[in-house]
Write a protein that holds these residues in place. Structure first.
Motif, PDB file in Angstrom:
ATOM      1  N   GLN A 152       0.761  -1.144  -0.174  1.00 61.76           N
ATOM      2  CA  GLN A 152       0.146  -0.101   0.060  1.00 61.76           C
ATOM      3  C   GLN A 152       0.937   1.246   0.275  1.00 61.76           C
ATOM      4  OE1 GLN A 152      -3.248   0.510  -0.218  1.00 61.76           O
ATOM      5  NE2 GLN A 152      -4.261  -1.481   0.137  1.00 61.76           N
ATOM      6  N   THR A 182      -4.734   4.274   7.162  1.00 59.23           N
ATOM      7  CA  THR A 182      -6.069   4.443   6.649  1.00 59.23           C
ATOM      8  C   THR A 182      -7.161   3.712   6.602  1.00 59.23           C
ATOM      9  OG1 THR A 182      -5.342   3.599   4.537  1.00 59.23           O
ATOM     10  CG2 THR A 182      -4.514   5.847   4.896  1.00 59.23           C
ATOM     11  N   CYS A 184      -6.857   0.499   5.519  1.00 53.53           N
ATOM     12  CA  CYS A 184      -7.207  -0.228   4.401  1.00 53.53           C
ATOM     13  C   CYS A 184      -7.309  -1.769   4.409  1.00 53.53           C
ATOM     14  CB  CYS A 184      -5.991   0.001   3.360  1.00 53.53           C
ATOM     15  SG  CYS A 184      -4.460  -0.663   4.015  1.00 53.53           S
ATOM     16  N   SER A 186      -4.987  -4.032   4.752  1.00 51.45           N
ATOM     17  CA  SER A 186      -4.231  -5.017   4.111  1.00 51.45           C
ATOM     18  C   SER A 186      -3.303  -5.624   5.108  1.00 51.45           C
ATOM     19  CB  SER A 186      -3.282  -4.226   3.232  1.00 51.45           C
ATOM     20  OG  SER A 186      -3.910  -4.151   1.888  1.00 51.45           O
TER      21      SER A 186
ATOM     22  N   CYS B  44      -9.229  -0.431  -0.298  1.00 54.83           N
ATOM     23  CA  CYS B  44      -9.411   0.650   0.627  1.00 54.83           C
ATOM     24  C   CYS B  44     -10.205   0.261   1.847  1.00 54.83           C
ATOM     25  CB  CYS B  44      -9.560   1.953  -0.043  1.00 54.83           C
ATOM     26  SG  CYS B  44     -11.258   2.133  -0.133  1.00 54.83           S
ATOM     27  N   PRO B 172      -8.252   5.628  -3.609  1.00 58.62           N
ATOM     28  CA  PRO B 172      -7.026   4.915  -2.617  1.00 58.62           C
ATOM     29  C   PRO B 172      -6.199   4.082  -3.275  1.00 58.62           C
ATOM     30  CG  PRO B 172      -9.235   4.724  -1.183  1.00 58.62           C
ATOM     31  CD  PRO B 172      -9.619   5.066  -2.910  1.00 58.62           C
ATOM     32  N   SER B 176      -2.192   4.436  -3.955  1.00 61.54           N
ATOM     33  CA  SER B 176      -1.009   3.438  -3.552  1.00 61.54           C
ATOM     34  C   SER B 176      -0.023   3.264  -4.583  1.00 61.54           C
ATOM     35  CB  SER B 176      -1.781   2.187  -3.127  1.00 61.54           C
ATOM     36  OG  SER B 176      -2.290   2.263  -1.995  1.00 61.54           O
TER      37      SER B 176
END
Ligand code: SF4
Ligand code: SF4
Ligand code: FES
Lengths: 220, 710
Positions: A152, A182, A184, A186, B44, B172, B176
């Protein structure tokens, strides 16, 4: 190339070939989405007589791979036993999709877990509305850090400190909520131990948290 | 039972691959899809954690019909009979909004219904509110209105110029990929935005122009390129026209003059221009490849009364520098909704048939032959005009699918008045939102997770959507509802029943592919076998197209269009309303928030409208970070929480347009329009900000929108 006597493709890494044949091999620090880190050594195999980490050894040029020879099985078991010394009890909540990997690996290698219940690092961080972090289940494999940094390109978390004080953290004294994270997810998707795990989806119809079953790893 | 379903994210236009994990038909986790070439294993926060809206208890589960002034549950047959009967009365005074959140198949069936059964081209969708100026300008200059490159080109570019958009909030995963380019390959980054967005941290050049001065800025960059002799002369000679006339306009002013007009440093402007025209090669670029530059832009360019001029100025730059038609370069209007590209491709726009084909006799004849009935040849009315023309009686009935204009139109109080004057309004959606509350009939539609179909993302990639959970309540996919309705009306208007007898989305796609040249080679079998495919894909053995314009432009030569900076905006600050309001988005909500407001975790993250204001202005107004504030314009007001930061310029205020606690920025925005595209000027209007006083309590919230006083 032959893997345990079966013909396998020679593209990518040895790990790719092993998994393509449906053979179980732990690979705790290798995420589907990311280049290998080569940190955990739980993916050891014998390649033409040498013991190598399958995740970052290219398959090209190797003619014979053994995943279950007495020698590598013993070495992997030893690595896993050391790994199991890095974390505490298994959390009793549902983890992310890859969370089962570590517990399944113990099972396959005949290990009780955790071998040495210990806890120096045992913080929790539930400040994010989306996921939570239970440090005592973390094995410091670094997958989450790599996901945040190299997939990311956010860099919200890192491993700080050394030896027994090493820990995954969004920064000294910082929480996920106060960091540049954020959300996300991951890192959550990457974690193989459910140290990082999603908070249960806010679903009114699904009362309470489901206990994870399977892999013979019910909480004791 | 546990299942995994590979599908496509329903939020922004990036179109990430998602894997829906379900247990006993409830969604338990959303995983990334490492095999998806658009998202490459990333998601995201919205895609990962925002999906629970699908099974939210607020979902509409039965049709609703207004009886005695109240919306009351009704059977499908009753509801559709009423709609069929009433709509037949309004042929000729009817308009329809399609949904850029629905599938290509839904969109295709809807435009077919409007053209064939309702006999009008009055169909449009939210592209009118986001990228119509970009499309307009690209059509005039290049002959096609799509993103020319792929996301992989951002990673292979040597310079990225990101203008008037905030990818960290809105796209988003593209953000990235852009960060990856900068971190891993040393790609140069130029950010142009009146607000210091997160991406600006990595920028080599960050330009913060005064709102509404974009034409001056890009003409300034063009002038700088000309001054330095960095234009691509070969490209200009071989591939473009109109250069001299355009040049004459650009050189009317110097770089310094342009820079002054937009309040930026002339050296920074020159540097940005140099980086764009001739960037230094990124790490790992093959020695025989010319370093490329990608130009990506968002609503900061388009949502102005001179939005089309802004887009022209940008495209002129691309033509001047020859940054088109190779790997690692191109132009990208970043799309806001998951299927804006597809909804337009499928023909839900008033000025062309599916595939952007003109209403030329030979084209229309092909459609008429396929559909066995006549279609109108007059261009239809654009979305924003449909709303305005309710006032004149030209539009008396509307059928709105998956849109909530009473949150997305500018000047909501005015839009609300107009919608109340409609004689018949049908709304088809997941939730009873502001617009649905005014409807005569509300039809419950399925979400993306309950149906099959395809979405087309910003890089023109057509991707599969697959059913993961059972339909909620009695909801049905849009295409099915519209077919059912069309079958009730078709015989009365001389249309074959067979035209709306689809048994599956695959059948609809097949018809669309037959009639749309750029989709002709794509089929469900191929999508299921190979994953998403980027159009144009003219034949079944074609691999799809990574970037456009390698050899030529659809219109032949690329055309330079001279533009001059006009008045920055329709409404400028004055003594009563001294600040400039800029609108945009936040990462944790999606657009108006109809979906994301129903996800508790996202609400926990952002529950009130943030009002971003510069420390200087805040101090003058006695406002501290975290204070409750009231923002007013000539048209309305809202209450929000002050965020004091120098990320915005002095004199400007930033408010995302999500509606939280009854406050929404579009109560303030101005219904002034860009002429060619009819996009409203969301990005600039004059406002006044005050600290909320205790006796202001009664002012909290916007104008009432739910009441119905016909
Ligand atoms: S939190 Fe999970 S992924 Fe991160 S280092 Fe610990 S065990 Fe590995
Ligand atoms: S959720 Fe936060 S910490 Fe985890 S990868 Fe994303 S940004 Fe990094
Ligand atoms: S998976 Fe190979 S070293 Fe960790």
């Amino acid at each position: 190339m032959k893997v345990d006597g079966r013909t396998a493709p020679e593209t990518g890494s040895i790990l790719d070939a092993v998994l393509a044949l449906g053979i179980h091999l732990p690979h705790l620090c290798k995420d589907d989405n990311l280049p290998p880190i080569g940190a955990c050594r739980t993916c050891l195999v014998e390649a033409d007589g040498r013991v190598v980490a399958a995740c970052h050894t290219p398959a090209a040029g190797v003619s014979e791979v053994l995943t279950a020879s007495e020698r590598v099985a013993r070495l992997r078991r030893e690595v896993l036993r050391l790994t199991s010394r890095m974390h505490g009890r298994e959390p009793d909540v549902a983890g992310g999709p890859r969370s089962g990997e570590i517990w399944a690996a113990y099972e396959e290698h005949g290990l009780e877990r955790p071998a040495f219940p210990r806890r120096i690092r045992d913080g929790t961080d539930a400040t994010s509305p989306f996921f939570e972090f239970e440090e005592q289940a973390c094995i410091l494999c670094g997958r989450c850090v790599t996901a945040c940094q190299q997939l990311q390109h956010i860099g919200a978390i890192g491993i700080a400190g050394t030896a027994t004080s090493a820990r995954v953290t969004p920064g000294a004294g910082a929480t996920f909520a106060s960091s540049i994270c954020t959300a996300c997810g991951s890192c959550v998707a990457a974690c193989p131990t459910h140290a990082l795990r999603p908070k249960p989806m806010s679903d009114p119809a699904q009362a309470g948290r489901s206990r994870r079953r399977g892999n013979g790893t019910e909480d004791r | 039972m546990e299942r995994k379903t590979v599908s496509t994210c329903p939020f922004c236009g990036v179109g990430c691959g998602i894997v829906l994990h379900t247990r006993d038909d409830r969604i338990t986790w959303v995983d990334d899809d490492p095999g998806n070439p658009s998202s490459r294993g990333m998601l995201c926060v919205k895609g990962r954690f925002g999906i629970p809206f699908v099974q939210h208890p607020d979902r509409l589960t039965t049709p609703l019909v207004r009886r005695d002034g109240e919306l009351q549950p009704a059977s499908w047959d009753d509801a559709l009979d009423i709609v069929a009967e009433r709509l037949l009365e309004y042929r000729g005074a009817f308009g329809s909004f399609a949904s850029a959140k629905a599938t290509n198949e839904d969109a295709f069936v809807q435009q077919k219904f409007v053209r064939l059964v309702m006999g009008t081209n009055n169909i449009d969708h939210c592209t009118r509110l986001c990228h119509s100026p970009s499309v307009e300008a690209m059509l005039v200059q290049l002959g096609s209105g799509a993103t020319s490159n792929s996301y992989i080109d951002y990673e292979e570019a040597s310079c990225l110029v990101v203008v008037g958009c905030d990818p960290d909030s809105n796209h988003p995963v593209i953000a990235s990929r852009m960060r990856k380019a900068v971190d891993d390959y040393g790609t140069k980054l130029v950010v142009v935005n009146p607000k210091r967005i997160d991406l600006a941290e990595r920028a080599d050049v960050f330009l913060q122009p005064a709102p509404g001065t974009d034409v001056a800025l890009f003409n300034g960059m063009a002038r700088a390129i000309l001054d330095d002799g960095l234009e691509d002369r070969e490209f200009i000679a071989a591939r473009t026209e109109g250069f001299e006339a355009w040049r004459a306009v650009v050189i009317e002013r110097t770089v310094e003059e342009y820079a002054q007009a937009c309040g930026v440093d002339p050296h920074a402007l020159r540097l940005a221009a140099r980086l764009y025209a001739r960037p230094p090669a990124r790490r790992g670029l093959p020695a025989d490849e010319r370093p490329g530059s990608c130009l990506a832009w968002g609503m900061g360019i388009t949502q102005h009364t001179h939005g089309t001029d802004n887009a022209h100025a940008l495209i002129n730059l691309a033509l001047l520098a020859g940054q088109l038609g190779r790997p690692g370069c191109g132009i990208s209007p970043l799309r806001g909704q998951n299927n804006v590209q597809g909804c337009g491709d499928a023909g839900c726009i008033p000025d062309s048939l599916p595939g952007y084909q003109p209403y030329r006799d030979d084209v229309a004849a092909r459609f008429e032959e396929a559909w066995n009935a006549g279609i109108p040849r007059e261009p239809g009315i654009k979305a924003t005009d449909m709303v305005e023309r309710i006032a004149t009686g030209e539009i008396r009935a509307m059928y709105i699918v998956g849109e909530n204009p009473l949150l997305s139109e500018p000047n909501l109080a005015h839009a609300g008045d107009l919608f109340r004057r409609l004689e018949f309004l049908v709304v088809q959606d997941l939730f009873l939102h502001e617009t649905a509350e005014l409807a005569d009939v509300v039809l419950p539609a399925c979400s993306f997770a309950e149906k099959d179909g395809t979405f087309t993302n910003s890089e023109r990639r057509v991707q599969r959507v697959r059913q993961a959970v059972p339909r909620v309540g009695q909801s049905r996919p849009d295409w099915e509802i519209i077919c059912d309705l069309a079958r009730r009306m078709a015989p009365r208007v001389g249309v074959d029943l067979g035209q709306f007898a689809y048994r599956s989305p695959a059948e609809i796609f097949a018809e669309m592919a037959r009639l749309t040249p750029q989709l002709r080679g794509i089929s469900y079998e191929q999508l299921d076998r190979e994953g998403g495919i980027q159009w144009p894909c003219p034949s079944a053995d074609h691999p799809g197209t990574r970037f456009l314009y390698a050899e030529s432009f659809p219109r032949g030569r690329g055309r330079f269009v001279p533009v001059r900076q006009a008045t920055p905006a329709a409404e400028l600050p004055d003594a009563d309303y001294p600040l400039i309001l800029n609108t945009g988005r936040v990462l944790y909500h999606w657009h108006g928030g109809t979906l994301t407001r129903r996800v508790q975790a996202l609400m926990d993250q952002v529950s009130e409208v943030p009002v971003t204001i510069h420390p200087g202005d805040a101090e003058r107004l006695g406002i501290a970070d975290g204070d409750e504030v009231v923002v007013r314009s000539r048209r309305g007001r809202l209450t929000g929480r002050a965020v004091v930061t120098d990320a915005v310029r002095t004199g400007s205020v930033f408010v995302p347009f999500v509606k939280l606690r009854e406050s929404a920025a579009n109560f303030l925005t101005n219904n002034a329009y860009d002429e060619p595209s009819r996009i409203p000027e969301y990005k600039v209007c004059a406002v006044r900000v005050e600290k909320k006083r205790p006796w202001d309590a009664a002012l909290t919230g916007g104008w009432p929108t739910a009441s119905r006083d016909k």
